[in-house]
Motif scaffolding. Sequence first.
Motif, PDB file in Angstrom:
ATOM      1  N   ARG A   1      -3.337   4.821  -3.028  1.00 25.70           N
ATOM      2  CA  ARG A   1      -4.485   5.660  -2.648  1.00 25.70           C
ATOM      3  C   ARG A   1      -4.087   7.117  -2.771  1.00 25.70           C
ATOM      4  NH1 ARG A   1      -8.001   4.162   2.499  1.00 25.70           N
ATOM      5  NH2 ARG A   1      -8.748   2.686   0.919  1.00 25.70           N
ATOM      6  N   HIS A   2      -4.783   7.819  -3.639  1.00 27.14           N
ATOM      7  CA  HIS A   2      -4.494   9.230  -3.913  1.00 27.14           C
ATOM      8  C   HIS A   2      -5.595  10.077  -3.285  1.00 27.14           C
ATOM      9  CE1 HIS A   2      -3.082  12.342  -7.143  1.00 27.14           C
ATOM     10  NE2 HIS A   2      -2.901  12.753  -5.904  1.00 27.14           N
ATOM     11  N   HIS A   3      -5.215  10.919  -2.325  1.00 19.83           N
ATOM     12  CA  HIS A   3      -6.149  11.805  -1.644  1.00 19.83           C
ATOM     13  C   HIS A   3      -6.116  13.184  -2.296  1.00 19.83           C
ATOM     14  CE1 HIS A   3      -6.562   9.101   1.933  1.00 19.83           C
ATOM     15  NE2 HIS A   3      -5.319   8.790   1.644  1.00 19.83           N
ATOM     16  N   ASN A   4      -7.280  13.709  -2.641  1.00 14.24           N
ATOM     17  CA  ASN A   4      -7.375  15.054  -3.193  1.00 14.24           C
ATOM     18  C   ASN A   4      -7.605  16.038  -2.048  1.00 14.24           C
ATOM     19  OD1 ASN A   4      -7.998  17.471  -4.475  1.00 14.24           O
ATOM     20  ND2 ASN A   4      -9.167  16.498  -6.102  1.00 14.24           N
ATOM     21  N   ARG A   5      -6.569  16.765  -1.676  1.00 14.77           N
ATOM     22  CA  ARG A   5      -6.664  17.756  -0.608  1.00 14.77           C
ATOM     23  C   ARG A   5      -6.469  19.167  -1.132  1.00 14.77           C
ATOM     24  NH1 ARG A   5      -3.494  14.554   4.305  1.00 14.77           N
ATOM     25  NH2 ARG A   5      -5.032  12.878   4.489  1.00 14.77           N
ATOM     26  N   LEU A   6      -6.808  19.374  -2.391  1.00 16.45           N
ATOM     27  CA  LEU A   6      -6.775  20.713  -2.948  1.00 16.45           C
ATOM     28  C   LEU A   6      -7.967  21.509  -2.433  1.00 16.45           C
ATOM     29  CD1 LEU A   6      -5.774  19.816  -6.611  1.00 16.45           C
ATOM     30  CD2 LEU A   6      -4.283  20.628  -4.770  1.00 16.45           C
ATOM     31  N   ASP A   7      -7.867  22.813  -2.542  1.00 18.09           N
ATOM     32  CA  ASP A   7      -8.900  23.705  -2.032  1.00 18.09           C
ATOM     33  C   ASP A   7     -10.203  23.498  -2.808  1.00 18.09           C
ATOM     34  OD1 ASP A   7     -10.468  26.031  -1.300  1.00 18.09           O
ATOM     35  OD2 ASP A   7      -8.594  26.960  -0.638  1.00 18.09           O
ATOM     36  N   PRO A   8     -11.323  23.292  -2.134  1.00 15.86           N
ATOM     37  CA  PRO A   8     -12.589  23.139  -2.869  1.00 15.86           C
ATOM     38  C   PRO A   8     -13.039  24.417  -3.565  1.00 15.86           C
ATOM     39  CG  PRO A   8     -12.977  23.204  -0.506  1.00 15.86           C
ATOM     40  CD  PRO A   8     -11.496  23.116  -0.687  1.00 15.86           C
ATOM     41  N   ASP A   9     -12.445  25.548  -3.197  1.00 12.15           N
ATOM     42  CA  ASP A   9     -12.752  26.809  -3.861  1.00 12.15           C
ATOM     43  C   ASP A   9     -11.957  26.877  -5.157  1.00 12.15           C
ATOM     44  OD1 ASP A   9     -13.153  29.377  -4.728  1.00 12.15           O
ATOM     45  OD2 ASP A   9     -12.685  30.337  -2.816  1.00 12.15           O
ATOM     46  N   GLN A  10     -12.621  26.692  -6.288  1.00 16.87           N
ATOM     47  CA  GLN A  10     -11.940  26.630  -7.578  1.00 16.87           C
ATOM     48  C   GLN A  10     -11.219  27.928  -7.902  1.00 16.87           C
ATOM     49  OE1 GLN A  10     -14.400  25.224 -10.792  1.00 16.87           O
ATOM     50  NE2 GLN A  10     -12.991  25.910 -12.376  1.00 16.87           N
ATOM     51  N   SER A  11     -11.652  29.040  -7.311  1.00 16.53           N
ATOM     52  CA  SER A  11     -11.019  30.323  -7.612  1.00 16.53           C
ATOM     53  C   SER A  11      -9.643  30.455  -6.976  1.00 16.53           C
ATOM     54  CB  SER A  11     -11.909  31.480  -7.136  1.00 16.53           C
ATOM     55  OG  SER A  11     -11.975  31.525  -5.714  1.00 16.53           O
ATOM     56  N   ARG A  12      -9.306  29.583  -6.039  1.00 16.53           N
ATOM     57  CA  ARG A  12      -8.012  29.669  -5.360  1.00 16.53           C
ATOM     58  C   ARG A  12      -7.010  28.741  -6.042  1.00 16.53           C
ATOM     59  NH1 ARG A  12      -8.880  29.690   1.085  1.00 16.53           N
ATOM     60  NH2 ARG A  12      -6.661  30.205   0.916  1.00 16.53           N
ATOM     61  N   ASN A  13      -6.730  29.067  -7.303  1.00 19.75           N
ATOM     62  CA  ASN A  13      -5.838  28.232  -8.110  1.00 19.75           C
ATOM     63  C   ASN A  13      -4.657  29.007  -8.665  1.00 19.75           C
ATOM     64  OD1 ASN A  13      -7.128  29.787 -10.029  1.00 19.75           O
ATOM     65  ND2 ASN A  13      -7.474  28.103 -11.461  1.00 19.75           N
ATOM     66  N   GLY A  14      -4.450  30.217  -8.194  1.00 15.46           N
ATOM     67  CA  GLY A  14      -3.325  31.001  -8.674  1.00 15.46           C
ATOM     68  C   GLY A  14      -3.403  31.380 -10.136  1.00 15.46           C
ATOM     69  N   GLY A  15      -4.589  31.284 -10.728  1.00 20.46           N
ATOM     70  CA  GLY A  15      -4.761  31.701 -12.114  1.00 20.46           C
ATOM     71  C   GLY A  15      -4.696  30.593 -13.140  1.00 20.46           C
ATOM     72  N   PHE A  16      -4.333  29.363 -12.730  1.00 20.00           N
ATOM     73  CA  PHE A  16      -4.325  28.246 -13.676  1.00 20.00           C
ATOM     74  C   PHE A  16      -4.384  26.944 -12.887  1.00 20.00           C
ATOM     75  CE2 PHE A  16       0.059  29.206 -12.694  1.00 20.00           C
ATOM     76  CZ  PHE A  16       0.691  27.985 -12.564  1.00 20.00           C
ATOM     77  N   GLY A  17      -4.847  25.897 -13.559  1.00 21.67           N
ATOM     78  CA  GLY A  17      -5.035  24.600 -12.905  1.00 21.67           C
ATOM     79  C   GLY A  17      -6.448  24.454 -12.384  1.00 21.67           C
TER      80      GLY A  17
ATOM     81  N   ALA B   1       0.826  -1.199   0.000  1.00 15.71           N
ATOM     82  CA  ALA B   1       0.000   0.000   0.000  1.00 15.71           C
ATOM     83  C   ALA B   1       0.867   1.258   0.000  1.00 15.71           C
ATOM     84  CB  ALA B   1      -0.919   0.010   1.211  1.00 15.71           C
ATOM     85  N   PHE B   2       0.510   2.224  -0.836  1.00 21.38           N
ATOM     86  CA  PHE B   2       1.108   3.551  -0.829  1.00 21.38           C
ATOM     87  C   PHE B   2      -0.022   4.567  -0.727  1.00 21.38           C
ATOM     88  CE2 PHE B   2       4.354   1.075  -3.002  1.00 21.38           C
ATOM     89  CZ  PHE B   2       5.545   1.588  -2.502  1.00 21.38           C
ATOM     90  N   GLN B   3       0.242   5.663  -0.030  1.00 17.53           N
ATOM     91  CA  GLN B   3      -0.721   6.757   0.038  1.00 17.53           C
ATOM     92  C   GLN B   3      -0.002   8.069  -0.229  1.00 17.53           C
ATOM     93  OE1 GLN B   3      -4.077   6.661   2.815  1.00 17.53           O
ATOM     94  NE2 GLN B   3      -2.960   5.133   4.011  1.00 17.53           N
ATOM     95  N   ALA B   4      -0.674   8.955  -0.932  1.00 25.24           N
ATOM     96  CA  ALA B   4      -0.132  10.294  -1.185  1.00 25.24           C
ATOM     97  C   ALA B   4      -1.301  11.262  -1.298  1.00 25.24           C
ATOM     98  CB  ALA B   4       0.712  10.315  -2.458  1.00 25.24           C
ATOM     99  N   THR B   5      -1.032  12.515  -0.993  1.00 24.31           N
ATOM    100  CA  THR B   5      -2.017  13.567  -1.143  1.00 24.31           C
ATOM    101  C   THR B   5      -1.655  14.438  -2.339  1.00 24.31           C
ATOM    102  OG1 THR B   5      -0.784  15.098   0.269  1.00 24.31           O
ATOM    103  CG2 THR B   5      -2.374  13.642   1.346  1.00 24.31           C
ATOM    104  N   GLN B   6      -2.645  15.188  -2.830  1.00 27.49           N
ATOM    105  CA  GLN B   6      -2.372  16.273  -3.761  1.00 27.49           C
ATOM    106  C   GLN B   6      -2.723  17.546  -3.030  1.00 27.49           C
ATOM    107  OE1 GLN B   6      -1.348  14.936  -6.833  1.00 27.49           O
ATOM    108  NE2 GLN B   6      -0.347  16.914  -7.033  1.00 27.49           N
ATOM    109  N   GLU B   7      -1.744  18.414  -2.828  1.00 28.98           N
ATOM    110  CA  GLU B   7      -2.008  19.640  -2.086  1.00 28.98           C
ATOM    111  C   GLU B   7      -1.005  20.710  -2.467  1.00 28.98           C
ATOM    112  OE1 GLU B   7      -1.049  19.376   2.232  1.00 28.98           O
ATOM    113  OE2 GLU B   7      -0.771  17.232   1.823  1.00 28.98           O
ATOM    114  N   GLY B   8      -1.252  21.918  -1.948  1.00 28.03           N
ATOM    115  CA  GLY B   8      -0.433  23.058  -2.283  1.00 28.03           C
ATOM    116  C   GLY B   8       0.934  23.018  -1.640  1.00 28.03           C
ATOM    117  N   ALA B   9       1.841  23.834  -2.188  1.00 29.32           N
ATOM    118  CA  ALA B   9       3.240  23.829  -1.779  1.00 29.32           C
ATOM    119  C   ALA B   9       3.400  24.120  -0.292  1.00 29.32           C
ATOM    120  CB  ALA B   9       4.005  24.874  -2.594  1.00 29.32           C
TER     121      ALA B   9
END
Length: 733
Positions: A227-243, A153-161
Amino acid sequence: MSIYLSKCASASVLREAEAARRNRLEIVRALSQGQVSRRELIKWGVFTSGGLLSATHGLSPFVRSSWGAIPTGVPRSPLFGAVAFTQPLLRFDVLTPGAMTTMSPAPTREANTTLQAVSPLLGGGYGPIEGRPPGAIWAHQGFDDPRCAPQVAFQATQEGAKANAAGVYRPEVTARLNCDFDPATMPVEFRFHPRMPLQRSDKVWTFNGTLPPKLVMGRYGHPILFRHHNRLDPDQSRNGGFGIHTISTHEHNGHHGAENDGFTGAYFFPGQFYDYHWPIVLAGHTSVNKDATDDRAGTPRDDGGVDRIPGDWRETMSTHWFHDHMFSFTSQNVYKGNAAMFNIYSALDRGNEAIDDGVNLRLPSGTAKSWGNLDYDVNLMLADKAWDRDGQLNFDIFDFDGFLGDQMTVNLFWKPFFNVEPRKYRFRILNASVSRFFKLALSDRSPMIQIANDGNLLPNPVVLTELDEQGIAERYDIVIDFSRYALGTRVYMVNLAEHQDGKRIAEDLSLSEALSGNSDDPCVGKFLEFRVVLPLSAPDQSRVPATLIPNPDLSAIPVARERVFEFGRGGKQTTRDPVSSYFGPWGIETNDGDMLAADFGRISAAPRYGTREIWTLKNGGGGWDHPIHIHFEEGQVLARDGSARKVPPWERGRKDVYRLRPGGTVKITMQFRDWGGMFMEHCHNTVHEDNAMLLRWEIDDGGTPMLRPLPTPIPTPQGVTFRDPDDVLRTAY
């Protein structure tokens, strides 16, 4: 034509470019945050009907003017006083494996549909904790098969710097072999160079949110649950202008079921996870060497021995990577940092150079562990980047030809140095750029030995003083012998490929031209310094044998079908679904049909399970260069531009990315075995892919659960629904 503003550009030119950048930024932000659609921008006259940004001064800084076209849309990235080759190159951060019993909740064959509250920013209500589409069609294939059931098993998140805290980073080598960096006491801040600003969490999104990039180490016969966890901001506008904050993880060239392939339309949302099952079996494991009697088809044991496994040993793979594949946002999300690497170990390529059992190739690696030594086996992720005047990562989502950064990074570090011993090293080089091709050489013209292309060891090593042009997503494994140098020598890796735009390489420069500093392309020249400063710690026991892995012989397998795919401009959209269809300047023509823009609800090809086909990939012209990636099955190149003699030695192994070159064609053959479902084919200039150069194809056996045709998943935070395909081409079956 210049591609970046000159260092001596006038103040008026700089003001014009900066004003255009600011004016366009508002539209970029609105489009990237979902506040407007591309169709609305056409109505407003911002886009042409062909999907191109209108050439208007004050809006587009890359329109024709007295100072030419500038694909980055901004002046050169500031360096903040940083000097090249003054920071160490850090090794990849190795993800920690765990037992399946550590996973909570436990993985399930079908998607886990346990309900949880959904953020009001995502519509509220309740939705499943796992974003994988539900039911039997998207159940993990082989999940209950003892040969394929997940063991690791491996686990990782996707999140901001964020900073990688001291004691967390795991390079799996000693500090001495990692440029004296002690991970136990030293944190890794998220910046491209110590003199450059910290990256904001909305500008860079990586696995676990940290540097260096991540590495998964697996071995055949030990299936993985990632297992890939999505921990990005649910506010789509907080994307720094792209992504965009929805993601789909593609294990590039993985041989497993489509439910684990990162299908572009099987994305998941913040607050959800997705369990990817990577069985890591040899292709043909259900039909070739089924009784596991061949010593060459095996997996390394911890005690130094080998366990035999079924399948074709000639299909053994070594260097993979995984990255986001979100529909129409792949380029932006990968550029933001959604990219990692995956080393696969086998009886042939076990990562221990001392074990001489008659099967192990003994490639440069190390000897401390029975398998997976990284001492002299180094992953390199090359990517061009650009940042704004504040030092924050910057991207132009309106550059449909292909985005070019103006600064070179290795493992996301700007122009680093790397300490080596005077011995052989293996480098696994990934082109993780959006649109840039590379052509690599050493600064002293010393030879390099190419041993692999696209994760597959070649039939025979190839000695080169300059590597071939390396397309986006291609992996080149090379061996460099530093024993030729005296201690204290410094030698550099150099990029010879000069771009003028994102279409293709404009010119391959000579080494002296690239080193002169006269190119208008800032990414030409030295970008990685090797310092031969470490005394040899032990005898070099590695070797590069004359024979590596021969190709499978497919001559006895009849060809069931031939297909032709042409990649070009002017793709039209015959479907109008706001979720699955997309328009843009690019498209793919199938079997002399219409040039069609992407729609992941359209089925363009459906080869039968258990068959072999021949596919011809054609460049539609216009001076473009398209690196084409076909998911799931690696292929063998039969001919380039109609001739088998034009296939160079480094393309004569198995591949998964096929360079078309301007006006070129490539004929390949592939088998369709072991797994089924819906897969993709696309240009891996990800700007082209995101702007409609992508199609869906599928494999099925005509029975439950693999229906013909397969229904299309439509994800929402509240759950995934299915619907019939938007379109099925008449030549698909």
